[in-house]
Design a protein around this motif. Structure first.
Motif, PDB file in Angstrom:
ATOM      1  N   PRO A  95       0.792  -1.239   0.000  1.00 15.75           N
ATOM      2  CA  PRO A  95       0.000   0.000   0.000  1.00 15.75           C
ATOM      3  C   PRO A  95       0.819   1.281   0.000  1.00 15.75           C
ATOM      4  CG  PRO A  95      -0.063  -1.082   2.145  1.00 15.75           C
ATOM      5  CD  PRO A  95       0.578  -2.044   1.209  1.00 15.75           C
ATOM      6  N   ASP A  96       2.122   1.204   0.252  1.00 17.02           N
ATOM      7  CA  ASP A  96       2.950   2.407   0.251  1.00 17.02           C
ATOM      8  C   ASP A  96       3.594   2.678  -1.107  1.00 17.02           C
ATOM      9  OD1 ASP A  96       2.475   2.909   2.973  1.00 17.02           O
ATOM     10  OD2 ASP A  96       4.025   1.470   3.548  1.00 17.02           O
ATOM     11  N   ASP A  97       3.394   1.770  -2.055  1.00 12.87           N
ATOM     12  CA  ASP A  97       3.990   1.915  -3.378  1.00 12.87           C
ATOM     13  C   ASP A  97       3.068   2.724  -4.285  1.00 12.87           C
ATOM     14  OD1 ASP A  97       5.339   1.739  -5.733  1.00 12.87           O
ATOM     15  OD2 ASP A  97       5.257  -0.439  -5.908  1.00 12.87           O
ATOM     16  N   LYS A  99       3.298   3.329  -7.351  1.00 14.21           N
ATOM     17  CA  LYS A  99       3.149   2.797  -8.705  1.00 14.21           C
ATOM     18  C   LYS A  99       1.841   2.025  -8.861  1.00 14.21           C
ATOM     19  CE  LYS A  99       8.142   2.363  -9.433  1.00 14.21           C
ATOM     20  NZ  LYS A  99       9.268   1.409  -9.645  1.00 14.21           N
ATOM     21  N   GLY A 100       1.412   1.337  -7.793  1.00  6.72           N
ATOM     22  CA  GLY A 100       0.167   0.587  -7.868  1.00  6.72           C
ATOM     23  C   GLY A 100      -1.026   1.488  -8.120  1.00  6.72           C
ATOM     24  N   TYR A 101      -1.044   2.628  -7.441  1.00  2.00           N
ATOM     25  CA  TYR A 101      -2.142   3.574  -7.619  1.00  2.00           C
ATOM     26  C   TYR A 101      -2.119   4.185  -9.027  1.00  2.00           C
ATOM     27  CZ  TYR A 101      -2.755   3.408  -2.532  1.00  2.00           C
ATOM     28  OH  TYR A 101      -2.986   2.997  -1.245  1.00  2.00           O
ATOM     29  N   LEU A 102      -0.928   4.499  -9.507  1.00  2.00           N
ATOM     30  CA  LEU A 102      -0.818   5.102 -10.837  1.00  2.00           C
ATOM     31  C   LEU A 102      -1.259   4.119 -11.914  1.00  2.00           C
ATOM     32  CD1 LEU A 102       2.576   6.995 -10.410  1.00  2.00           C
ATOM     33  CD2 LEU A 102       0.271   7.941 -10.344  1.00  2.00           C
ATOM     34  N   ALA A 103      -0.948   2.838 -11.723  1.00  2.00           N
ATOM     35  CA  ALA A 103      -1.411   1.829 -12.681  1.00  2.00           C
ATOM     36  C   ALA A 103      -2.935   1.745 -12.659  1.00  2.00           C
ATOM     37  CB  ALA A 103      -0.794   0.475 -12.340  1.00  2.00           C
ATOM     38  N   HIS A 123      -1.284  12.614  -6.619  1.00  2.00           N
ATOM     39  CA  HIS A 123       0.114  12.217  -6.768  1.00  2.00           C
ATOM     40  C   HIS A 123       0.983  13.435  -7.055  1.00  2.00           C
ATOM     41  CE1 HIS A 123       3.645  10.575  -9.022  1.00  2.00           C
ATOM     42  NE2 HIS A 123       3.631   9.758  -7.976  1.00  2.00           N
ATOM     43  N   SER A 124       0.492  14.314  -7.918  1.00  2.00           N
ATOM     44  CA  SER A 124       1.262  15.527  -8.227  1.00  2.00           C
ATOM     45  C   SER A 124       1.284  16.486  -7.056  1.00  2.00           C
ATOM     46  CB  SER A 124       0.666  16.226  -9.451  1.00  2.00           C
ATOM     47  OG  SER A 124      -0.632  16.718  -9.178  1.00  2.00           O
ATOM     48  N   ALA A 125       0.296  16.356  -6.149  1.00  2.00           N
ATOM     49  CA  ALA A 125       0.212  17.261  -4.998  1.00  2.00           C
ATOM     50  C   ALA A 125       1.071  16.815  -3.817  1.00  2.00           C
ATOM     51  CB  ALA A 125      -1.238  17.397  -4.542  1.00  2.00           C
TER      52      ALA A 125
END
Length: 447
Positions: A95-97, A99-103, A123-125
């Motif tokens: 859950p701290d990665d 990349k998973g959310y961006l995918a 993510h940008s914020a």
């Protein structure tokens, strides 16, 4: 398909609508006939849901009401439909990665889900100026229906629900009645939150006042937590976030049975419980780093449950014992497994607070095995007298390695405070209480 009807004068009409993905299907006509049907296709599920809501409001504005026995399903919520189990599993595994959310965001784009934009914005914020954070807040507000739904949005409005979002999903939530006029059913609100896709990765949960009317009882909320499917990956749980005695007394609160939660939330790293009538049972939380129980009357059985727990990663343990008048029982002898350092190899911070046997604790700790591994010791809010301070001073070598020692809110005289002043590297000894006589020393919190 929800069915609406309009009957007035010579008019007798029905109207039905359903939403499936990006397809909106409507049927209408005179009651008693098959009527006509129309199908509309939209580019995204978000656009379809917006059209669904708009047309329902329009019909209701014209006097159409749900037919008897019908239930409005609110259409197909975009957030509920846009779910990818494989991508969710990747996030849950780490859950701290980011990349998973961006995918997940890339997949959600194709579903027309506003959460895609929310993930990318947040993510940008992460390291961005306030302007981006304002965009995040506006996006959540503009798409509240898709991201939360009407009732959760209403709960936020009346402040019985407070949320913190992270990469498109709710990371932290606090639920609680606001005041004596509150009518929010906290257990029902919790059930709705846990069932919502936006709370799929909920990490931190705090329960405030469950009820201002009568006893503050968490039984129903705990049942909801234990039966949540799927259960969120909670890392932090705080039951009983209320001000005492302003909102309610600690002993007027019934926490309930915690045992069913252990298997459901094995990832818990922090557990804090405030109140009375707490059922611990056999505690099995292998990932726990911090455990705190704040109560005015801890029974002997509960003390034994706590000190027998096997916590290989526990770093901080804080126990409030309370007053005998409010159910406290047991004493130093019941703490033997803990004092012998059994099952807590990582423990560094120990709080044995609000006790009616603090002087005895001073003597027992000076000879204990656990003391050598402790860096911070908290003996505050108890019944320590100058005799206890003398015990600490006489065994100063055993306590000298402590970075901090807290003996505030006990019954030390000025002389006693001076005696204990150099026992550890840093000693807090202010805010002492004054007994009427030697027999009137009591733990700071009971009722």
């Amino acid at each position: 398909m929800p069915r609406y009807e309009f009957t007035e004068g010579s008019s007798s009409k029905f109207w039905e609508i359903t939403l499936e993905g990006t397809t909106l299907t409507k049927r209408w006509g005179r009651i008693g006939t098959d009527g006509q049907e129309k199908v509309e296709e939209f580019d995204s599920k978000a656009e379809a849901k917006k059209a669904y809501d708009s047309q329902v409001r329009e019909k209701e504005g014209k006097g159409y009401t749900l037919a008897k026995g019908e239930d409005s399903d609110g259409g197909e919520a975009t957030a509920e439909s846009a779910v990818n189990p494989d991508l969710e599993a990747a996030i849950l595994a780490n859950p701290d990665d980011e990349k998973g959310y961006l995918a997940y965001a890339e997949w959600l784009k194709g579903e027309g889900d506003p959460r895609a934009e929310l993930i990318l914005l947040q993510h940008s914020a992460l390291n961005a100026p306030a302007a981006t954070r304002k965009k995040v807040a506006k996006l959540i507000e503009d798409h509240a229906n898709e991201l939360l739904g009407e009732s959760l949005t209403e709960a936020i409005s009346d402040e019985s629900l407070k949320l913190e979002w992270h990469l498109g999903y709710i990371r932290e939530a606090r639920l609680g009645q606001v005041d004596y006029d509150s009518t929010t059913d906290i257990a029902d609100l919790l059930a709705e939150l846990l069932a919502h896709p936006s709370a799929r990765f909920l990490s931190r949960l705090t329960l405030g006042m469950a009820s201002f009317d009568g006893e503050n009882d968490y039984d129903e909320a705990l049942t909801v937590l234990a039966k949540a499917k799927p259960a969120p990956p909670l890392r932090s749980l705080f039951i009983g976030d209320f001000e005492f005695p302003d909102e309610t007394e600690i002993s007027w609160t019934q926490v309930g049975d915690l045992k069913p939660l252990y298997k459901v939330y094995p990832r818990l790293q922090e557990l804090r419980v405030r109140g009375g009538e707490i059922g611990f049972g056999k505690i099995d939380l292998p990932e726990l780093r911090s455990f705190t129980v704040e109560t005015g009357g801890l029974g002997q059985g509960s003390v034994k449950d706590i000190v027998k727990a096997k916590w290989p990663k526990l770093e901080s343990l804080e126990i409030w014992f309370g007053q005998e008048n409010y159910g406290a029982s047991g004493g130093v002898k019941d703490l033997k497994p803990l004092l012998d350092a059994e099952g807590v190899p990582a423990l560094r911070k120990l709080g044995l607070r609000n006790a009616e046997f603090t002087d005895e604790l001073c003597a027992a700790l000076s000879k204990s095995k656990i003391l050598a591994q402790i860096e911070a010791l908290d003996l505050s809010m108890g019944t320590m007298s100058d005799a206890g301070a003398d015990t600490l001073a006489q065994n100063a070598k055993a306590f000298a390695h402590l970075k901090t020692l807290d003996v505030t809110q006990n019954f030390l005289t000025k002389a006693g405070q001076k005696t204990v002043a150099n026992v550890a590297k840093s000693v807090a000894s202010g805010n002492q209480r004054e007994p009427y006589d030697e027999e009137s020393r009591y733990a700071a919190v009971g009722e």
